[in-house]
Design a protein around this motif. Structure first.
Motif, PDB file in Angstrom:
ATOM      1  N   ALA A 252       0.841  87.796 -38.564  1.00 56.24           N
ATOM      2  CA  ALA A 252       1.413  87.865 -39.915  1.00 56.24           C
ATOM      3  C   ALA A 252       1.645  86.481 -40.527  1.00 56.24           C
ATOM      4  O   ALA A 252       1.729  85.482 -39.820  1.00 56.24           O
ATOM      5  N   SER A 253       1.780  86.461 -41.848  1.00 53.38           N
ATOM      6  CA  SER A 253       2.312  85.277 -42.529  1.00 53.38           C
ATOM      7  C   SER A 253       3.797  85.179 -42.184  1.00 53.38           C
ATOM      8  O   SER A 253       4.448  86.192 -41.883  1.00 53.38           O
ATOM      9  N   THR A 254       4.342  83.966 -42.232  1.00 51.19           N
ATOM     10  CA  THR A 254       5.723  83.762 -41.745  1.00 51.19           C
ATOM     11  C   THR A 254       6.509  82.893 -42.717  1.00 51.19           C
ATOM     12  O   THR A 254       6.820  81.753 -42.414  1.00 51.19           O
ATOM     13  N   ASP A 255       6.815  83.421 -43.896  1.00 52.05           N
ATOM     14  CA  ASP A 255       7.576  82.649 -44.875  1.00 52.05           C
ATOM     15  C   ASP A 255       9.081  82.794 -44.624  1.00 52.05           C
ATOM     16  O   ASP A 255       9.534  83.789 -44.065  1.00 52.05           O
ATOM     17  N   GLU A 256       9.819  81.783 -45.057  1.00 49.51           N
ATOM     18  CA  GLU A 256      11.286  81.811 -44.911  1.00 49.51           C
ATOM     19  C   GLU A 256      11.933  81.642 -46.275  1.00 49.51           C
ATOM     20  O   GLU A 256      11.351  81.001 -47.153  1.00 49.51           O
ATOM     21  N   PHE A 257      13.126  82.216 -46.425  1.00 48.85           N
ATOM     22  CA  PHE A 257      13.823  82.064 -47.697  1.00 48.85           C
ATOM     23  C   PHE A 257      15.293  81.737 -47.477  1.00 48.85           C
ATOM     24  O   PHE A 257      15.872  82.055 -46.432  1.00 48.85           O
ATOM     25  N   LYS A 258      15.867  81.091 -48.473  1.00 47.62           N
ATOM     26  CA  LYS A 258      17.319  80.914 -48.540  1.00 47.62           C
ATOM     27  C   LYS A 258      17.732  81.229 -49.972  1.00 47.62           C
ATOM     28  O   LYS A 258      17.141  80.705 -50.920  1.00 47.62           O
TER      29      LYS A 258
ATOM     30  N   GLY B 200      16.571  84.239 -44.317  1.00 43.49           N
ATOM     31  CA  GLY B 200      15.777  85.185 -43.549  1.00 43.49           C
ATOM     32  C   GLY B 200      14.305  84.879 -43.628  1.00 43.49           C
ATOM     33  O   GLY B 200      13.896  83.777 -44.016  1.00 43.49           O
ATOM     34  N   THR B 201      13.508  85.867 -43.247  1.00 47.66           N
ATOM     35  CA  THR B 201      12.063  85.691 -43.194  1.00 47.66           C
ATOM     36  C   THR B 201      11.355  86.911 -43.772  1.00 47.66           C
ATOM     37  O   THR B 201      11.857  88.034 -43.652  1.00 47.66           O
ATOM     38  N   ILE B 202      10.217  86.656 -44.407  1.00 46.13           N
ATOM     39  CA  ILE B 202       9.333  87.742 -44.841  1.00 46.13           C
ATOM     40  C   ILE B 202       7.995  87.538 -44.167  1.00 46.13           C
ATOM     41  O   ILE B 202       7.431  86.443 -44.202  1.00 46.13           O
ATOM     42  N   ARG B 203       7.523  88.574 -43.513  1.00 43.96           N
ATOM     43  CA  ARG B 203       6.238  88.526 -42.812  1.00 43.96           C
ATOM     44  C   ARG B 203       5.339  89.635 -43.334  1.00 43.96           C
ATOM     45  O   ARG B 203       5.809  90.743 -43.571  1.00 43.96           O
TER      46      ARG B 203
ATOM     47  N   GLY C 197      26.987  88.351 -63.509  1.00 42.21           N
ATOM     48  CA  GLY C 197      27.421  87.086 -64.091  1.00 42.21           C
ATOM     49  C   GLY C 197      27.367  85.918 -63.124  1.00 42.21           C
ATOM     50  O   GLY C 197      27.986  84.875 -63.348  1.00 42.21           O
ATOM     51  N   ALA C 198      26.635  86.097 -62.042  1.00 43.64           N
ATOM     52  CA  ALA C 198      26.452  85.014 -61.061  1.00 43.64           C
ATOM     53  C   ALA C 198      25.026  84.477 -61.172  1.00 43.64           C
ATOM     54  O   ALA C 198      24.229  84.970 -61.973  1.00 43.64           O
ATOM     55  N   THR C 199      24.716  83.469 -60.372  1.00 43.24           N
ATOM     56  CA  THR C 199      23.335  82.992 -60.315  1.00 43.24           C
ATOM     57  C   THR C 199      22.847  83.041 -58.867  1.00 43.24           C
ATOM     58  O   THR C 199      23.647  82.957 -57.930  1.00 43.24           O
ATOM     59  N   ALA C 200      21.544  83.202 -58.731  1.00 43.60           N
ATOM     60  CA  ALA C 200      20.930  83.138 -57.402  1.00 43.60           C
ATOM     61  C   ALA C 200      19.842  82.077 -57.446  1.00 43.60           C
ATOM     62  O   ALA C 200      18.922  82.167 -58.258  1.00 43.60           O
ATOM     63  N   GLU C 201      19.992  81.089 -56.594  1.00 48.06           N
ATOM     64  CA  GLU C 201      18.972  80.040 -56.498  1.00 48.06           C
ATOM     65  C   GLU C 201      18.167  80.304 -55.232  1.00 48.06           C
ATOM     66  O   GLU C 201      18.749  80.502 -54.153  1.00 48.06           O
ATOM     67  N   ILE C 202      16.857  80.333 -55.393  1.00 49.64           N
ATOM     68  CA  ILE C 202      16.004  80.705 -54.258  1.00 49.64           C
ATOM     69  C   ILE C 202      15.198  79.516 -53.763  1.00 49.64           C
ATOM     70  O   ILE C 202      14.529  78.840 -54.533  1.00 49.64           O
ATOM     71  N   GLU C 203      15.312  79.279 -52.459  1.00 49.77           N
ATOM     72  CA  GLU C 203      14.497  78.245 -51.817  1.00 49.77           C
ATOM     73  C   GLU C 203      13.459  78.994 -50.977  1.00 49.77           C
ATOM     74  O   GLU C 203      13.821  79.763 -50.080  1.00 49.77           O
ATOM     75  N   TRP C 204      12.196  78.817 -51.310  1.00 54.90           N
ATOM     76  CA  TRP C 204      11.123  79.546 -50.625  1.00 54.90           C
ATOM     77  C   TRP C 204      10.356  78.547 -49.775  1.00 54.90           C
ATOM     78  O   TRP C 204       9.796  77.582 -50.310  1.00 54.90           O
ATOM     79  N   ARG C 205      10.356  78.741 -48.467  1.00 54.64           N
ATOM     80  CA  ARG C 205       9.621  77.830 -47.574  1.00 54.64           C
ATOM     81  C   ARG C 205       8.388  78.535 -47.037  1.00 54.64           C
ATOM     82  O   ARG C 205       8.500  79.465 -46.238  1.00 54.64           O
ATOM     83  N   LYS C 206       7.241  78.101 -47.519  1.00 53.07           N
ATOM     84  CA  LYS C 206       5.974  78.716 -47.120  1.00 53.07           C
ATOM     85  C   LYS C 206       5.729  78.452 -45.640  1.00 53.07           C
ATOM     86  O   LYS C 206       5.757  77.303 -45.201  1.00 53.07           O
ATOM     87  N   GLY C 207       5.466  79.498 -44.874  1.00 55.76           N
ATOM     88  CA  GLY C 207       5.127  79.331 -43.464  1.00 55.76           C
ATOM     89  C   GLY C 207       3.635  79.476 -43.258  1.00 55.76           C
ATOM     90  O   GLY C 207       2.845  79.161 -44.154  1.00 55.76           O
TER      91      GLY C 207
END
Ligand code: NI
Length: 388
Positions: A183-189, A257-260, A286-296
């Motif tokens: 699988a692909s192995t991406d990570e997120f925060k 976490g991770t998405i595969r 009324g909040a914000t979500a900032e996404i850090e996507w780390r390509k695996g």
């Protein structure tokens, strides 16, 4: 061609190499001793060219056949170990505390060295074999760095092949499949930022824990409601950090976490849905979500023609009933993916027998399979990438 007599003769020596490497595991790109060991062996075999420092600490050797022109085949092994404290109790156990060859890369390297020795001695093939020893398979992308360093063009590689051992598959057997194998192995925060305050007055806050919990729940719908149900995708939240005390609603929460996925389409879907879910649930409160996507690593795809050849070659070496050609794909990752993105190729899995699983502290590469692994590489070379 069954298992080579020469491979049986070499087994004791190659086992010695394997156990030496097992005793001296190194991590990621920091495989200097291992690479020096590999380089010294390749030079002693009389390979036509030995190149070091490709992809920082990778080693490559060129072996030309004596049967005329043909394709140039790349055979790849990995050299790095894992940050695990070994529990095998073997007399050749790791001497480097907290590091361990728990994925069998010591075995992959030794078998490919054995094959290089045999091929340099015999030269009984058309075309050229390029043996590739890469660093940093376990998360560092050593395969990508070697490809970016010009591995394929510099050595004129036409097709590329890999082999990984597999616990649970009996000794003497191989498994393979066409299409996606790993699988692909991406990570997120995801950082959810709300407004902190006193736990007794939640109406004056924007609670990132409640919002983060909704995001965690909603992420489950990527697999259950967005992806094609007969395809494969894993979304695992493995970290949720927030808060400092029982009476404070914190300002923010971090979700990791991770998405595969087993297809580039599902990989893209996973990222797009994660962004939409996190940003819009946060916005709704009324909040914000900032996404850090780390390509695996990308999806590791076996090209069908090359996978067929591997299966036929393995059958000739191990026997007709010894090769499973419909292996189940796995949600782990493999950075050999970068090599089969660059050139047609395939990875085969060789049975490690009834051992502890990969990445387990009690795992050990099974030295019994060394002659079979060497014979497989030799047969693939002698057919010059064809089954005949
Ligand atoms: Ni591995």
């Amino acid at each position: 061609m069954p298992i080579l007599n020469r491979a049986h003769e070499m087994a004791e020596e190659v086992t010695g190499w394997r156990r030496h490497l097992h005793s001296h595991p190194e991590l990621l790109f920091d495989v200097h001793e291992t690479a020096a060991f590999v380089e010294e062996k390749l030079k002693s075999f009389g390979c036509d060219e030995v190149v070091t420092g490709l992809g920082r600490t990778g080693v490559v050797a060129v072996i030309k056949g004596s049967k005329g022109p043909g394709e140039t085949l790349g055979f790849r092994a990995d050299m790095d170990a894992l940050p695990i404290r070994e529990m095998t109790g073997k007399d050749y156990a790791s001497q480097n505390s907290g590091k361990m060859h728990a994925c069998g890369h010591d075995g992959h390297t030794s078998m490919l060295l054995g094959a290089a020795q045999y091929l340099a001695e015999t030269r009984n093939f058309a075309g050229t074999v390029v043996v590739i020893f890469q660093p940093a398979e376990e998360g560092g992308g050593g395969g990508r760095e070697m490809v970016e360093d010009g591995l394929m063009d510099r050595f004129g590689i036409d097709r590329v092949y890999g082999m990984h051992n597999m616990p649970g598959v009996p000794v003497g057997q191989f498994t393979i499949r066409s299409g996606a194998l790993w699988a692909s192995t991406d990570e997120f925060k995801i950082t959810v930022t709300g407004r902190g305050g006193h736990a007794a007055w939640p109406n004056q806050t924007i609670d990132p824990i409640v919002i983060g919990s909704q995001i965690v729940q909603a992420l489950q719908t990527i697999a259950s409601r967005n992806a094609d149900p007969v395809s494969a995708i894993v979304v695992s939240v493995t970290q949720f950090h927030a808060g400092t005390a029982h009476n404070i609603i914190p300002e923010d929460a971090e979700i990791g976490g991770t998405i595969r996925a087993l297809s580039p389409e599902n990989r893209a879907l996973g990222e797009a849905r994660l962004r939409a879910i996190a940003e819009n649930i946060a916005a709704a409160h009324g909040a914000t979500a900032e996404i850090e996507w780390r390509k695996g690593y990308p999806v590791m795809i076996n090209h069908s023609g090359e996978a067929d050849v591997c299966a036929q070659v393995a059958s000739r070496v191990a026997g007709d009933n010894a090769v499973e050609t419909e292996a189940a794909p796995m949600m782990g990752g493999e950075d050999f993916a970068y090599m089969t993105e660059a050139r047609p190729g395939a990875m085969i899995l060789i049975g490690n027998g009834d051992t502890a699983g990969l990445h387990h502290p009690a795992y050990d590469f099974n030295d019994e399979i060394i002659p079979l692994g060497i014979s497989y590489w030799a047969a693939l070379a002698e057919g010059n990438g064809r089954a005949a």
